[in-house]
Design a protein around this motif. Sequence first.
Motif, PDB file in Angstrom:
ATOM      1  N   ARG A  11       0.836  -1.206   0.000  1.00 20.62           N
ATOM      2  CA  ARG A  11       0.000   0.000   0.000  1.00 20.62           C
ATOM      3  C   ARG A  11       0.873   1.261   0.000  1.00 20.62           C
ATOM      4  O   ARG A  11       0.606   2.213  -0.736  1.00 20.62           O
ATOM      5  CB  ARG A  11      -0.931   0.010   1.215  1.00 20.62           C
ATOM      6  CG  ARG A  11      -2.018  -1.048   1.168  1.00 20.62           C
ATOM      7  CD  ARG A  11      -2.973  -0.897   2.332  1.00 20.62           C
ATOM      8  NE  ARG A  11      -3.987  -1.940   2.332  1.00 20.62           N
ATOM      9  CZ  ARG A  11      -5.115  -1.904   1.632  1.00 20.62           C
ATOM     10  NH1 ARG A  11      -5.351  -0.865   0.849  1.00 20.62           N
ATOM     11  NH2 ARG A  11      -5.986  -2.883   1.703  1.00 20.62           N
ATOM     12  N   ILE A  14       2.688   1.551  -3.487  1.00 16.14           N
ATOM     13  CA  ILE A  14       1.899   1.937  -4.659  1.00 16.14           C
ATOM     14  C   ILE A  14       1.272   3.321  -4.521  1.00 16.14           C
ATOM     15  O   ILE A  14       0.842   3.926  -5.524  1.00 16.14           O
ATOM     16  CB  ILE A  14       0.810   0.873  -4.936  1.00 16.14           C
ATOM     17  CG1 ILE A  14       0.478   0.834  -6.433  1.00 16.14           C
ATOM     18  CG2 ILE A  14      -0.439   1.113  -4.095  1.00 16.14           C
ATOM     19  CD1 ILE A  14      -0.317  -0.363  -6.862  1.00 16.14           C
ATOM     20  N   ALA A  15       1.252   3.854  -3.313  1.00 18.47           N
ATOM     21  CA  ALA A  15       0.598   5.146  -3.059  1.00 18.47           C
ATOM     22  C   ALA A  15       1.082   6.286  -3.961  1.00 18.47           C
ATOM     23  O   ALA A  15       0.261   7.083  -4.441  1.00 18.47           O
ATOM     24  CB  ALA A  15       0.758   5.532  -1.589  1.00 18.47           C
ATOM     25  N   GLU A  18      -0.761   6.718  -7.242  1.00 12.22           N
ATOM     26  CA  GLU A  18      -2.208   6.908  -7.182  1.00 12.22           C
ATOM     27  C   GLU A  18      -2.627   8.372  -7.338  1.00 12.22           C
ATOM     28  O   GLU A  18      -3.821   8.668  -7.285  1.00 12.22           O
ATOM     29  CB  GLU A  18      -2.745   6.368  -5.850  1.00 12.22           C
ATOM     30  CG  GLU A  18      -2.582   4.869  -5.698  1.00 12.22           C
ATOM     31  CD  GLU A  18      -3.064   4.351  -4.351  1.00 12.22           C
ATOM     32  OE1 GLU A  18      -3.525   3.203  -4.292  1.00 12.22           O
ATOM     33  OE2 GLU A  18      -2.963   5.116  -3.356  1.00 12.22           O
ATOM     34  N   HIS A  77     -13.407   4.852 -11.648  1.00 12.94           N
ATOM     35  CA  HIS A  77     -12.636   4.584 -10.436  1.00 12.94           C
ATOM     36  C   HIS A  77     -12.240   5.869  -9.709  1.00 12.94           C
ATOM     37  O   HIS A  77     -11.623   5.803  -8.642  1.00 12.94           O
ATOM     38  CB  HIS A  77     -11.370   3.792 -10.771  1.00 12.94           C
ATOM     39  CG  HIS A  77     -11.612   2.348 -11.062  1.00 12.94           C
ATOM     40  ND1 HIS A  77     -12.094   1.469 -10.111  1.00 12.94           N
ATOM     41  CD2 HIS A  77     -11.449   1.619 -12.192  1.00 12.94           C
ATOM     42  CE1 HIS A  77     -12.208   0.271 -10.640  1.00 12.94           C
ATOM     43  NE2 HIS A  77     -11.832   0.322 -11.891  1.00 12.94           N
ATOM     44  N   SER A  79      -9.987   7.901 -10.743  1.00 14.21           N
ATOM     45  CA  SER A  79      -8.523   7.962 -10.817  1.00 14.21           C
ATOM     46  C   SER A  79      -8.002   8.807 -11.979  1.00 14.21           C
ATOM     47  O   SER A  79      -6.789   8.966 -12.113  1.00 14.21           O
ATOM     48  CB  SER A  79      -7.946   6.543 -10.935  1.00 14.21           C
ATOM     49  OG  SER A  79      -8.372   5.918 -12.129  1.00 14.21           O
ATOM     50  N   HIS A 113     -14.295  -5.682  -8.765  1.00 12.54           N
ATOM     51  CA  HIS A 113     -13.006  -5.515  -8.094  1.00 12.54           C
ATOM     52  C   HIS A 113     -13.025  -6.097  -6.682  1.00 12.54           C
ATOM     53  O   HIS A 113     -12.022  -6.651  -6.222  1.00 12.54           O
ATOM     54  CB  HIS A 113     -12.628  -4.031  -8.033  1.00 12.54           C
ATOM     55  CG  HIS A 113     -11.850  -3.575  -9.224  1.00 12.54           C
ATOM     56  ND1 HIS A 113     -10.487  -3.468  -9.230  1.00 12.54           N
ATOM     57  CD2 HIS A 113     -12.266  -3.214 -10.463  1.00 12.54           C
ATOM     58  CE1 HIS A 113     -10.075  -3.056 -10.415  1.00 12.54           C
ATOM     59  NE2 HIS A 113     -11.141  -2.894 -11.190  1.00 12.54           N
ATOM     60  N   HIS A 274      -3.634  -2.709 -11.748  1.00  9.37           N
ATOM     61  CA  HIS A 274      -4.932  -2.040 -11.669  1.00  9.37           C
ATOM     62  C   HIS A 274      -5.815  -2.669 -10.601  1.00  9.37           C
ATOM     63  O   HIS A 274      -6.500  -1.962  -9.850  1.00  9.37           O
ATOM     64  CB  HIS A 274      -5.630  -2.089 -13.027  1.00  9.37           C
ATOM     65  CG  HIS A 274      -7.049  -1.636 -12.981  1.00  9.37           C
ATOM     66  ND1 HIS A 274      -7.403  -0.349 -12.642  1.00  9.37           N
ATOM     67  CD2 HIS A 274      -8.217  -2.309 -13.168  1.00  9.37           C
ATOM     68  CE1 HIS A 274      -8.721  -0.229 -12.642  1.00  9.37           C
ATOM     69  NE2 HIS A 274      -9.238  -1.413 -12.948  1.00  9.37           N
ATOM     70  N   SER A 277      -4.580  -1.756  -7.082  1.00  8.53           N
ATOM     71  CA  SER A 277      -5.034  -0.420  -6.706  1.00  8.53           C
ATOM     72  C   SER A 277      -5.696   0.257  -7.902  1.00  8.53           C
ATOM     73  O   SER A 277      -5.021   0.802  -8.776  1.00  8.53           O
ATOM     74  CB  SER A 277      -3.867   0.449  -6.217  1.00  8.53           C
ATOM     75  OG  SER A 277      -4.334   1.767  -5.956  1.00  8.53           O
ATOM     76  N   ARG A 279      -6.971   2.965  -8.008  1.00  7.64           N
ATOM     77  CA  ARG A 279      -6.751   4.404  -7.941  1.00  7.64           C
ATOM     78  C   ARG A 279      -5.557   4.849  -8.784  1.00  7.64           C
ATOM     79  O   ARG A 279      -5.326   6.046  -8.951  1.00  7.64           O
ATOM     80  CB  ARG A 279      -6.511   4.830  -6.489  1.00  7.64           C
ATOM     81  CG  ARG A 279      -7.709   4.621  -5.573  1.00  7.64           C
ATOM     82  CD  ARG A 279      -8.825   5.577  -5.846  1.00  7.64           C
ATOM     83  NE  ARG A 279      -8.419   6.971  -5.706  1.00  7.64           N
ATOM     84  CZ  ARG A 279      -9.206   8.008  -5.971  1.00  7.64           C
ATOM     85  NH1 ARG A 279     -10.430   7.806  -6.419  1.00  7.64           N
ATOM     86  NH2 ARG A 279      -8.782   9.233  -5.808  1.00  7.64           N
TER      87      ARG A 279
END
Length: 345
Positions: A11, A14-15, A18, A77, A79, A113, A274, A277, A279
Amino acid sequence: MALPDKNRSWRKTIAPYERPSVARSVWQLFNTIAPLLLLWYGAYWSLSVTYWLTLFLTVITAGLLVRVFIIFHDCCHGSFFNNRMANEVVGTISGILTYCPFYQWRFSHSVHHATNGNLDRRGTGDVWTLTVQEYLALPPLKRLGYRLYRNPLILFGLGPAYVFLIEYRFNRKEAKMKERLNTYTINVGIAALAGLLCWAVGWKAFLLIQGPTFLLSGLAGFWLFYVQHQFEHTYFEKDENWDYVNAALHGSSFYKLPKILHWFTGNIGFHHIHHLSPRVPNYYLERAHDDNAMFQIAPPVTLLSSLRSFRFRIWDEHRKQLMGFSYIKRFQMSRNNPSNVLKPK
């Protein structure tokens, strides 16, 4: 192989990917919509030359329409832009171009998802997939229905036309007023755009251009969604054993395409990123994959190897893989004769 516990910091990793870039999103809108409009006009102009040239141009136009769908998908999403209203406006406009209701599709796709690879929560926004035992428990007529559904001619031929032209024109029963109004708005927008183009170029020219463009883009969209989850060693587990990270990295493929196809498909081939995440905007998916070894354990699928997906029809919980219909007879024989151990061919 599951993601090691020491790497459960995914998390945090990958933040940084995003955060959408307004400049990149606006540029993607421009470099997608502008050539789409030019090529559609070029296809109209080419009708006076030869229809073969028109068909060639509609292939490229269809590719750009797939790219519009990826923008629509990112907006669903939230995003594509940081701003919620911007995502909803662009998502609704791109929904008119791709014949997709924004709020309705956003709901079903969010369920997909949240439940991808969960055997106990199938049925919304996914490809109908039965286990061998479930298939054998069906009456003959329902078995035939499942076989017809999984037939490539129906799944990739009639399927896109039915879903985009008919199914998406109606609201789901549980839809609230905001979602219903959005579906009506998109339906009116589709009709208005089609009417405007018919008035401008004539209905025959419209059908000669939009017909193949729609069919090719729909087929491509269905194929991408199918191959991104329907590969041999994909991921399915009962609810008690289901894991979000494993479902993303093992139940979503890394579709390794040539660069030009990654561009047309908005990098959706990096589908494992994807799903990990949603986002992450489409233009950062490849970077997230390349920068981090922990995300590179997803099974790669190439253009050539993806063709094998045509023969995968049914999930065998014993072998933990998708099989063809021919496997069912072997499975029944093994049940009748316990000494007949099921082994890979």
